[in-house]
Design an enzyme around this catalytic site. Structure first.
Site, short mmCIF file in Angstrom:
data_model
loop_
_atom_site.label_atom_id
_atom_site.label_comp_id
_atom_site.label_asym_id
_atom_site.label_seq_id
_atom_site.Cartn_x
_atom_site.Cartn_y
_atom_site.Cartn_z
N ASP A 100 0.85 -1.18 0.00
CA ASP A 100 0.00 0.00 0.00
C ASP A 100 0.89 1.23 0.00
O ASP A 100 2.09 1.15 0.23
CB ASP A 100 -0.97 -0.01 1.18
CG ASP A 100 -0.27 -0.10 2.53
OD1 ASP A 100 0.93 0.17 2.58
OD2 ASP A 100 -0.94 -0.46 3.52
N SER A 101 0.30 2.38 -0.28
CA SER A 101 1.10 3.57 -0.55
C SER A 101 1.47 4.35 0.70
O SER A 101 2.31 5.24 0.65
CB SER A 101 0.33 4.49 -1.49
OG SER A 101 -0.84 4.97 -0.85
N GLY A 102 0.83 4.06 1.81
CA GLY A 102 1.02 4.85 3.02
C GLY A 102 -0.12 5.81 3.28
O GLY A 102 -0.19 6.42 4.35
N GLY A 103 -1.01 5.96 2.31
CA GLY A 103 -2.11 6.91 2.45
C GLY A 103 -3.02 6.60 3.63
O GLY A 103 -3.40 7.49 4.40
N PHE A 104 -3.38 5.33 3.79
CA PHE A 104 -4.29 4.97 4.88
C PHE A 104 -3.63 5.16 6.24
O PHE A 104 -4.26 5.59 7.20
CB PHE A 104 -4.76 3.52 4.73
CG PHE A 104 -5.71 3.09 5.81
CD1 PHE A 104 -7.04 3.47 5.76
CD2 PHE A 104 -5.28 2.34 6.89
CE1 PHE A 104 -7.93 3.11 6.77
CE2 PHE A 104 -6.15 1.96 7.90
CZ PHE A 104 -7.48 2.35 7.84
N GLN A 150 -11.87 6.50 -4.95
CA GLN A 150 -12.38 7.11 -3.72
C GLN A 150 -13.74 7.76 -4.00
O GLN A 150 -14.29 7.61 -5.07
CB GLN A 150 -11.36 8.12 -3.18
CG GLN A 150 -10.07 7.50 -2.64
CD GLN A 150 -10.27 6.74 -1.33
OE1 GLN A 150 -11.36 6.75 -0.74
NE2 GLN A 150 -9.21 6.08 -0.86
N ASP A 153 -7.35 -7.87 1.24
CA ASP A 153 -6.34 -7.97 2.30
C ASP A 153 -6.97 -7.53 3.60
O ASP A 153 -7.90 -6.73 3.60
CB ASP A 153 -5.12 -7.08 2.00
CG ASP A 153 -5.37 -5.63 2.39
OD1 ASP A 153 -5.00 -5.24 3.51
OD2 ASP A 153 -5.98 -4.89 1.59
N CYS A 166 -5.41 -27.67 8.18
CA CYS A 166 -4.19 -26.96 8.58
C CYS A 166 -3.38 -27.77 9.59
O CYS A 166 -3.87 -28.72 10.21
CB CYS A 166 -4.53 -25.59 9.15
SG CYS A 166 -5.10 -25.59 10.86
N CYS A 199 -5.07 -27.91 13.11
CA CYS A 199 -6.22 -28.80 13.25
C CYS A 199 -5.84 -30.27 13.13
O CYS A 199 -6.50 -31.14 13.71
CB CYS A 199 -7.29 -28.43 12.22
SG CYS A 199 -8.15 -26.89 12.61
N HIS A 202 -3.92 -21.47 11.75
CA HIS A 202 -5.30 -21.91 11.47
C HIS A 202 -6.11 -20.81 10.78
O HIS A 202 -6.77 -21.06 9.76
CB HIS A 202 -6.02 -22.33 12.75
CG HIS A 202 -7.48 -22.52 12.53
ND1 HIS A 202 -7.99 -23.62 11.87
CD2 HIS A 202 -8.55 -21.71 12.79
CE1 HIS A 202 -9.30 -23.50 11.77
NE2 HIS A 202 -9.66 -22.34 12.31
#
Length: 374
Positions: A89-93, A187, A264, A304, A307, A333
């Protein structure tokens, strides 16, 4: 990157992203490795859960360890020993999340480092340079995440600045001669006309894929579904669609039903560390005393490592003793659960049985299937 679309079932899409470092089957879920690690996991363990691609965080990796150390290792793949695709991600969030300690201007964002209080400036050009140093297979443009709630005028101003930043991101990405892929971010908050304007502007600039940003930031779930139903059909069909920062298992199911290809979220790993474990029958809180003497696995339908080898009672014991192994087994898991969910969705789209898969997903948890607008 090349995107291949194999088949559809309703709005849901089955395809793949082809990179030099490997193929990513879609719809895909990307585990989050904020600091160059999926917390508590080795890359080999993450890969064993079925993950084809990871997400790294530009903002945090820029602050620590920094571009210089990254370039000394080659790139983020070499630094963390993950030789498969990485999206950053770009860092914006993250800047958006800083709240009062940041100031947004047309040029970029001024803020103080959450680590040492140092004054720092981040703009579209710098974000592209950092992601170039990281060697990201998918680079995200630098944008402003429109907050919720926001008036239509506030959302419009934010979206239009993000469009201008998108053009600056594109120009810098091209100047750097970055051979990888660049995604735009749509956006516009909960306003359909603003989402339309954002997408139109991004398509005119031209990107390798399109993300839907600014959702899962506090808006009602119905608004997220409405925006996805409105905007996804308008995104060019030959480009991948990425819903950022989402989410719960049901959010992945509903996103896929509405045409999303990529997701994600920190939820499977964060919840694992807090003892909240996803199963085919719903969420289990492993620290609940009723699991103290339960010899059954977490989920009889899960293949997994956890489990196959450990009981609920053992996981309860590890949690109560605050043992590191408990968090690791829980994470294995939850990550595998998410990947099995995506595998099931992909298979259902291939066979044209998505409606039945979705119905079974909800009924097994005693829930009703949310309405899908035609």
């Amino acid at each position: 990157m090349k995107f291949e679309l194999d088949t559809t079932d309703g709005r849901a899409r089955r395809g793949r992203l082809i990179f030099d470092r490997g193929t990513v089957e879609t719809p895909a879920f990307m585990p989050v490795g904020t600091y160059g690690t999926v917390k508590g996991m080795t890359p080999e363990e993450v890969r064993a859960t079925g993950a084809d691609i990871l997400l790294g965080n530009t903002f945090h990796l820029w602050l620590r360890p920094g571009e210089e150390i990254m370039r000394k290792h080659g790139d983020l793949h070499d630094f963390m020993n993950w030789q498969r695709p990485i999206l950053t991600d770009s860092g914006g969030f993250q800047v958006f999340s800083l709240g009062d300690i940041r100031k947004i201007t047309e040029e970029g964002v001024h803020f103080r480092s959450p680590i040492n209080g140092e004054k720092i400036f981040l703009d579209p050009e710098k974000s592209m340079q950092i992601q170039d140093a990281l060697g990201s297979d998918v680079v995200m443009i630098f944008d402003e995440c429109t907050p919720y709630p926001a008036t239509e005028d506030e959302a419009r101003k934010s979206m239009q600045m993000s469009l201008r930043w998108a053009k600056r991101s594109r120009d810098e990405f091209d100047r750097l001669k970055n051979p990888n892929s660049l995604f735009g971010i749509i956006q516009g908050g909960v306003y359909e006309d603003l989402r339309d304007e954002s997408l139109k502007g991004l398509v005119e600039i031209g990107f390798d894929g399109y993300a839907v940003g600014g959702l899962a930031v506090g808006e009602p779930k119905a608004d997220m579904h409405r925006i996805l139903e409105h905007i996804c059909p308008q995104i060019p069909a030959d480009k991948p669609r990425y819903l950022m920062g989402v989410g719960k298992p049901e959010d992945l199911v509903e996103g896929v039903r509405r045409g999303v290809d990529m997701f994600d979220c920190v939820m499977p790993t964060r919840n694992a560390r807090n003892g909240h474990l996803f199963t085919s029958e719903g969420v289990i809180k492993i620290r609940n005393a009723r699991h103290r003497d339960d010899t059954s696995p977490l989920d009889t339908k899960c293949d997994c490592y956890t489990c196959k080898n450990y009981s609920r009672a053992y996981l309860y014991h590890l949690d109560r003793c605050n043992e590191i192994l408990g968090a690791r087994l829980n994470t294995i898991h939850n990550l595998r659960y998410y990947q099995m969910l995506m595998e099931g969705l992909r298979g259902a789209i291939e066979t044209g049985t998505l409606d039945a898969f979705v119905a079974d997903f909800y009924t097994s948890q005693g829930r009703e299937v949310p309405e899908l607008v035609d």
